[in-house]
Design an enzyme around this catalytic site. Structure first.
Site, PDB file in Angstrom:
ATOM      1  N   THR A  76       5.253   6.678  14.231  1.00  0.00           N
ATOM      2  CA  THR A  76       6.438   6.848  13.464  1.00  0.00           C
ATOM      3  C   THR A  76       6.212   8.401  13.161  1.00  0.00           C
ATOM      4  OG1 THR A  76       7.221   4.553  12.760  1.00  0.00           O
ATOM      5  CG2 THR A  76       8.199   6.580  11.774  1.00  0.00           C
TER       6      THR A  76
HETATM    7  P1  AMP Z   1       5.641   1.883  12.337  1.00  0.00           P
HETATM    8  O1  AMP Z   1       4.276   1.219  11.223  1.00  0.00           O
HETATM    9  O2  AMP Z   1       5.033   3.104  12.625  1.00  0.00           O
HETATM   10  O3  AMP Z   1       6.091   1.240  13.202  1.00  0.00           O
HETATM   11  O4  AMP Z   1       6.854   2.712  11.288  1.00  0.00           O
HETATM   12  C1  AMP Z   1       7.244   2.371  11.514  1.00  0.00           C
HETATM   13  C2  AMP Z   1       8.120   1.938   9.380  1.00  0.00           C
HETATM   14  O5  AMP Z   1       8.357   2.918   8.922  1.00  0.00           O
HETATM   15  C3  AMP Z   1       9.228   1.384   9.041  1.00  0.00           C
HETATM   16  O6  AMP Z   1       9.582   0.243   9.272  1.00  0.00           O
HETATM   17  C4  AMP Z   1      10.288   1.996   8.409  1.00  0.00           C
HETATM   18  O7  AMP Z   1      10.256   0.894   7.477  1.00  0.00           O
HETATM   19  C5  AMP Z   1       9.240   2.709   7.735  1.00  0.00           C
HETATM   20  N1  AMP Z   1       9.407   4.416   7.290  1.00  0.00           N
HETATM   21  C6  AMP Z   1      10.117   5.058   7.803  1.00  0.00           C
HETATM   22  N2  AMP Z   1      10.896   5.584   7.253  1.00  0.00           N
HETATM   23  C7  AMP Z   1      10.381   5.634   6.234  1.00  0.00           C
HETATM   24  C8  AMP Z   1      10.223   6.825   4.749  1.00  0.00           C
HETATM   25  N3  AMP Z   1      11.098   7.855   4.679  1.00  0.00           N
HETATM   26  N4  AMP Z   1       9.472   5.947   4.031  1.00  0.00           N
HETATM   27  C9  AMP Z   1       8.134   4.806   3.718  1.00  0.00           C
HETATM   28  N5  AMP Z   1       8.296   4.079   4.958  1.00  0.00           N
HETATM   29  C10 AMP Z   1       9.314   4.399   5.954  1.00  0.00           C
HETATM   30 ZN    ZN Z   2       8.720   4.231  14.529  1.00  0.00          ZN
HETATM   31 ZN    ZN Z   3       7.387   0.644  14.525  1.00  0.00          ZN
END
Ligand code: AMP
Ligand code: ZN
Ligand code: ZN
Length: 419
Positions: A76
């Site tokens: 992400t």
């Molecule tokens: P991943 O672990 O790569 O799947 O990341 C996705 C998670 O990143 C989602 O569940 C969001 O809640 C979190 N996320 C997205 N944008 C932000 C942000 N600006 N600050 C903190 N967490 C975030």
């Molecule tokens: Zn993502």
């Molecule tokens: Zn994810």
């Protein structure tokens, strides 16, 4: 909704002006198009083919769409930062969702880190725009709460000197509902022209969350996809009601692959865990050998494995464009798509979804849909890399192209109405 789209997004953007032009009657303001960059986290490219996204499908039909390749690793934070900087993670410095930097011993970057130190290697589009006098507003986006280019005086405080943020920005909070997020964007569009943003970001997390819990092929995930589509419908409808023309660029950061506790590689079965330190685990693992243990770790990791491959960081294949940044650990192991690397074997049966795999894997391909007065309705484009999105945004905003970007606007040359 389908019937209304040409009105809002068609090339001529005919606004409903009053039938008579009398000086006593206020003439409806002619609005300039806004560029809205929307991210639906974890929206795999082929979710668009499930027949459950009438709004997104209509937007694609009136503009362009593609299965977009994320950058490696397909996580992400690295990919959101790529989308707004035009650089691969190895160059922009957000090399994972969690990592360390030898220049900051004892500290760890996490998704909550807002010290500009971690972010300053590449300028995001909202900073470029603000510097050029183009007002921006972010309804969430990784890094958009950072005073970019600034400096934190004391690491334990959150006070920062200098730096540029979007004119309007929001601290990330998952509890803010999608409808609230869309409403915030529409409220910005209600402002008078002088304070109305010209570049907006909007972020939705729910499709990714469902994909992790239930896997990419599951009724719950379909429900989240359909909900996200309704949120896009609300956005389009709100813009239409205001007569606000918009160039919408709707993307995802990565896709989603099905995972299972039956497809796990346990690191402790390969070698003694006392020999190394593990950073990330999951679709990939980052490993730092303990002092003096490099040879033993190399022997255990660099040999062939059934469902994963490990490299010294400098030997990561060139096509992944990853491995030169000092923030990347000395050893990097990548699981075969759908497999996961863990410190130990799982204790209970589990299935779901994950991402972070080879960015060329079809399961990692991400949503891309763009439409609005700047786009011809050119249909489905060939796959392109997500480093090309920031150059597209520059074109839409009338900003010059960066000289040091990793991508370019070539995929969009034939589909933009004018530059
Ligand atoms: P991943 O672990 O790569 O799947 O990341 C996705 C998670 O990143 C989602 O569940 C969001 O809640 C979190 N996320 C997205 N944008 C932000 C942000 N600006 N600050 C903190 N967490 C975030
Ligand atoms: Zn993502
Ligand atoms: Zn994810």
């Amino acid at each position: 909704m389908k019937r209304l789209l040409p009105l809002l997004l068609g090339a001529s953007v005919a606004l409903p002006l009053p039938a008579f032009a009398d000086s006593t009657v206020p003439v409806a303001e002619s609005r300039q198009p806004v560029t809205i960059l929307v991210s639906i986290d974890g929206f795999r490219a082929d979710y668009l083919d499930r027949g459950i996204t009438p709004n997104l499908s209509a937007l694609a039909a009136h503009g362009i769409s593609a299965a977009m390749r994320p950058s490696f690793p397909s996580k992400t934070f690295p990919n959101h930062w790529t989308l707004v900087t035009g650089k691969v993670p190895d160059h922009h410095g957000i090399v994972a969702n969690r990592f360390e930097d030898p220049a900051r011993p004892g500290e760890v970057f996490t998704m909550a880190s807002d010290d500009p130190f971690w972010w300053n290697a590449a300028e995001p589009i909202w900073v470029t725009a603000e510097k050029a006098g183009i007002r921006t507003a972010t309804m969430f986006w990784p890094g958009s709460n950072v005073a970019w280019g600034g400096q934190r005086e004391k690491r334990e405080w959150s006070e920062t000197t200098g730096g540029t943020r979007p004119s309007d920005w929001q601290q990330y909070n998952q509890a803010v509902t999608p409808v609230q997020r869309v409403s915030a964007v529409i409220d910005w569009m209600r402002r008078p022209a002088a304070t109305r943003p010209k570049l907006v970001t909007l972020y939705f997390d729910q499709v990714d969350t469902a994909g992790h819990h239930y896997g990419p092929v599951d009724p719950h995930t379909d429900e989240a996809i359909a909900d996200a589509d309704r949120d896009i419908g609300l956005l389009v409808e709100g813009l239409r009601e205001l007569g606000q023309p918009a160039n919408l660029v709707i993307v995802a950061d990565h896709g989603m692959a099905a995972t299972s506790s039956e497809r796990v590689i346990a690191l402790d079965k390969l070698t003694d865990p006392k020999l190394y330190d593990v950073g990330d685990t999951g679709p990939f693992a980052t490993i730092t050998p303990a002092k003096g243990k490099d040879a033993k770790v190399a022997a255990a990791l660099l040999k062939p494995h059934d469902h994963m491959q490990c490299w010294r960081k400098q030997d990561i294949p060139a096509r992944l464009r990853y491995g030169t940044n000092p923030r990347i650990a000395p050893y990097f192991c990548l699981a075969k798509t759908g497999w996961e690397i863990a410190k130990t074997a799982p204790k209970e049966a589990k299935s779901g979804g994950s991402h972070g795999y080879d960015n060329a894997a079809p399961e990692m391909a991400a949503l891309f849909v763009a439409t609005g007065p700047a786009f011809r309705p050119a249909g489905k484009l060939a796959a392109f890399d997500n480093v090309d999105v920031a150059p597209l945004l520059r074109d839409l905003l009338g900003l010059p192209q960066a000289s040091d970007g990793d991508g370019n606007d070539t995929p969009f040359g034939p589909v933009l109405t004018a530059k």
